[in-house]
Design an enzyme around this catalytic site. Structure first.
Site, PDB file in Angstrom:
ATOM      1  N   GLY A   8      11.788   3.343   2.349  1.00 33.42           N
ATOM      2  CA  GLY A   8      11.062   2.162   1.892  1.00 33.42           C
ATOM      3  C   GLY A   8       9.704   2.546   1.346  1.00 33.42           C
ATOM      4  N   HIS A   9       9.025   1.547   0.855  1.00 32.18           N
ATOM      5  CA  HIS A   9       7.717   1.744   0.240  1.00 32.18           C
ATOM      6  C   HIS A   9       6.651   2.114   1.272  1.00 32.18           C
ATOM      7  CE1 HIS A   9       9.956  -0.595  -2.717  1.00 32.18           C
ATOM      8  NE2 HIS A   9       9.170  -0.019  -3.610  1.00 32.18           N
TER       9      HIS A   9
END
Length: 145
Positions: A8-9
């Site tokens: 994920g970011h």
């Protein structure tokens, strides 16, 4: 046992990884790949490929991502098209991750995918909703009447 890759970011992946490890201890075939600001998609793809090699022991791998359509999701999806036995699930949160980690020895990819989606819908709640689950009878007893 199914392998698990979190991605994920920002530090989403390592944050969930560390929280899960704190709660249920060290896990095998479990890896986190962050996508920090400044990292290229090519670098993320390389790291996801490395994580896949570390996590896959032949029974399959679940890639858990933060949001649909983001680079981590899209690159995990590309991996799922290149290799067999990879599921990609988006909208990952800590309760879902813990359930998957605790069930992954007993379930196959298709079953865990379906159960994860169903459990995810039940896992999201609010304090208001939790209060609504209390029966009026319990509230009457709580004040001593």
């Amino acid at each position: 046992m199914l392998g698990i890759i979190l991605t994920g970011h920002g530090s989403f992946a390592t944050g969930l990884f560390e929280a899960a490890t704190q709660i249920i201890g060290e896990q095998t075939q479990f890896n986190a790949v962050n996508f920090p600001d400044g990292m290229s998609s090519e670098q993320l793809a390389e790291q996801l490929n490395t994580a896949l090699k570390q996590c896959d022991r032949g029974q399959g791998v679940i890639c858990l991502t933060d949001i649909v359509g983001g680079s981590p999701f899209r690159l995990a999806a590309m991996l799922s098209y290149q290799y067999n036995n990879i599921e990609v699930i988006s909208g990952t949160n800590l309760p879902l991750l813990l359930e998957i980690l605790l069930q992954r020895e007993d379930l196959d990819l298709a079953t865990i995918r379906q159960e994860t989606i169903e459990n995810g819908q039940r896992a999201i709640t609010s304090l208001w909703h939790e209060h609504q689950k209390k029966s009026p009878k319990n509230e009457e007893c709580s004040d001593g009447i």
